[in-house]
Scaffold this motif. Structure first.
Motif, mmCIF file in Angstrom:
data_model
loop_
_atom_site.group_PDB
_atom_site.id
_atom_site.type_symbol
_atom_site.label_atom_id
_atom_site.label_comp_id
_atom_site.label_asym_id
_atom_site.label_seq_id
_atom_site.Cartn_x
_atom_site.Cartn_y
_atom_site.Cartn_z
ATOM 1 N N LYS A 63 -4.703 131.055 13.853
ATOM 2 C CA LYS A 63 -4.684 131.832 12.795
ATOM 3 C C LYS A 63 -4.723 132.902 13.494
ATOM 4 O O LYS A 63 -5.306 134.181 13.734
ATOM 5 C CB LYS A 63 -6.759 132.424 13.101
ATOM 6 C CG LYS A 63 -7.574 131.548 12.306
ATOM 7 C CD LYS A 63 -9.222 131.324 13.161
ATOM 8 C CE LYS A 63 -9.274 130.570 11.522
ATOM 9 N NZ LYS A 63 -11.107 130.703 12.261
ATOM 10 N N ASN A 64 -4.261 133.417 14.078
ATOM 11 C CA ASN A 64 -2.448 134.221 14.856
ATOM 12 C C ASN A 64 -1.312 134.311 13.812
ATOM 13 O O ASN A 64 -0.904 133.045 13.451
ATOM 14 C CB ASN A 64 -2.850 134.720 16.058
ATOM 15 C CG ASN A 64 -4.018 134.375 16.837
ATOM 16 O OD1 ASN A 64 -4.493 135.001 16.588
ATOM 17 N ND2 ASN A 64 -4.166 133.712 17.792
ATOM 18 N N ARG A 65 -0.512 135.768 14.418
ATOM 19 C CA ARG A 65 0.586 135.525 12.972
ATOM 20 C C ARG A 65 1.961 134.597 14.465
ATOM 21 O O ARG A 65 3.298 134.447 13.980
ATOM 22 C CB ARG A 65 1.251 136.810 13.266
ATOM 23 C CG ARG A 65 0.335 137.334 12.100
ATOM 24 C CD ARG A 65 0.654 138.914 11.534
ATOM 25 N NE ARG A 65 -0.110 139.541 10.908
ATOM 26 C CZ ARG A 65 0.223 140.627 9.890
ATOM 27 N NH1 ARG A 65 1.378 140.250 9.763
ATOM 28 N NH2 ARG A 65 -0.732 140.524 8.650
ATOM 29 N N GLN A 66 1.632 134.605 15.959
ATOM 30 C CA GLN A 66 2.252 133.758 16.805
ATOM 31 C C GLN A 66 1.983 132.269 16.874
ATOM 32 O O GLN A 66 0.679 132.117 16.842
ATOM 33 C CB GLN A 66 1.797 134.586 17.655
ATOM 34 C CG GLN A 66 2.770 136.045 18.297
ATOM 35 C CD GLN A 66 4.000 135.885 18.097
ATOM 36 O OE1 GLN A 66 4.970 134.723 18.222
ATOM 37 N NE2 GLN A 66 4.324 137.506 17.738
ATOM 38 N N LYS A 67 2.321 131.690 16.410
ATOM 39 C CA LYS A 67 1.815 130.458 16.069
ATOM 40 C C LYS A 67 3.041 129.035 17.175
ATOM 41 O O LYS A 67 4.131 129.725 18.225
ATOM 42 C CB LYS A 67 2.113 129.910 15.109
ATOM 43 C CG LYS A 67 1.338 130.378 14.097
ATOM 44 C CD LYS A 67 1.171 130.282 12.353
ATOM 45 C CE LYS A 67 0.659 130.510 11.366
ATOM 46 N NZ LYS A 67 -0.796 131.384 12.005
ATOM 47 N N VAL A 68 2.369 127.922 17.950
ATOM 48 C CA VAL A 68 3.363 127.221 18.626
ATOM 49 C C VAL A 68 3.424 125.662 17.296
ATOM 50 O O VAL A 68 1.824 126.151 16.951
ATOM 51 C CB VAL A 68 3.181 126.773 19.700
ATOM 52 C CG1 VAL A 68 3.827 125.825 20.158
ATOM 53 C CG2 VAL A 68 2.822 128.017 20.455
ATOM 54 N N LEU A 69 4.498 125.370 17.238
ATOM 55 C CA LEU A 69 4.170 123.926 16.310
ATOM 56 C C LEU A 69 5.065 123.113 16.666
ATOM 57 O O LEU A 69 6.072 122.925 17.170
ATOM 58 C CB LEU A 69 4.998 124.700 14.786
ATOM 59 C CG LEU A 69 4.545 125.287 13.766
ATOM 60 C CD1 LEU A 69 4.105 126.934 14.321
ATOM 61 C CD2 LEU A 69 4.854 124.673 12.512
ATOM 62 N N ALA A 70 4.483 121.881 16.766
ATOM 63 C CA ALA A 70 4.802 120.664 16.982
ATOM 64 C C ALA A 70 5.920 120.141 15.536
ATOM 65 O O ALA A 70 5.456 119.926 14.935
ATOM 66 C CB ALA A 70 4.087 119.906 17.385
ATOM 67 N N ILE A 71 7.083 119.557 16.170
ATOM 68 C CA ILE A 71 7.509 119.030 14.726
ATOM 69 C C ILE A 71 8.416 117.723 15.229
ATOM 70 O O ILE A 71 8.988 117.350 16.338
ATOM 71 C CB ILE A 71 9.055 119.814 14.456
ATOM 72 C CG1 ILE A 71 8.674 121.050 13.592
ATOM 73 C CG2 ILE A 71 9.589 119.347 13.519
ATOM 74 C CD1 ILE A 71 10.215 121.989 13.649
ATOM 75 N N ASN A 72 8.037 116.779 14.600
ATOM 76 C CA ASN A 72 8.000 115.225 14.424
ATOM 77 C C ASN A 72 8.989 114.858 13.962
ATOM 78 O O ASN A 72 9.800 114.393 12.951
ATOM 79 C CB ASN A 72 6.964 114.574 14.895
ATOM 80 C CG ASN A 72 6.015 114.584 15.481
ATOM 81 O OD1 ASN A 72 6.264 114.396 17.626
ATOM 82 N ND2 ASN A 72 4.996 114.463 14.923
ATOM 83 N N ILE A 73 10.932 114.897 14.636
ATOM 84 C CA ILE A 73 12.480 114.929 14.207
ATOM 85 C C ILE A 73 11.964 113.253 14.776
ATOM 86 O O ILE A 73 12.565 112.567 15.607
ATOM 87 C CB ILE A 73 13.220 115.777 14.347
ATOM 88 C CG1 ILE A 73 12.937 116.909 14.350
ATOM 89 C CG2 ILE A 73 14.138 115.514 14.508
ATOM 90 C CD1 ILE A 73 14.066 117.752 14.595
#
Length: 73
Positions: A63-73
């Motif tokens: 719900k924020n503009r700053q995000k942490v994402l996990a990407i499974n490559i």
């Protein structure tokens, strides 16, 4: 892989700007309401990284503009 994303909803175009190896700035045309920007973010980043949308998840900052994402490559 973990990346940090700054999201700019309601932009005029969809755009991904690489700041450094782990930081992105993403402009989205989708509004920041009812999760529309998060869905658009995952779609755009799945095209950018050439992975399935299911390989990307928001770890922090849904719900924020700053995000942490996990990407499974």
């Amino acid at each position: 892989m973990k990346i940090f994303v700054k999201v700019k909803p309601n932009a005029s175009i969809n755009e991904v700007v690489l700041i450094d190896n782990n930081h992105l700035e993403v402009s989205l045309t989708a509004p920041a309401e009812k999760g529309k920007a998060n869905i658009a973010l995952i779609k755009l980043l799945s095209q950018y990284f050439k992975v399935a949308p299911s390989a990307i998840s928001i770890i922090k900052g849904a719900k924020n503009r700053q995000k942490v994402l996990a990407i499974n490559i």
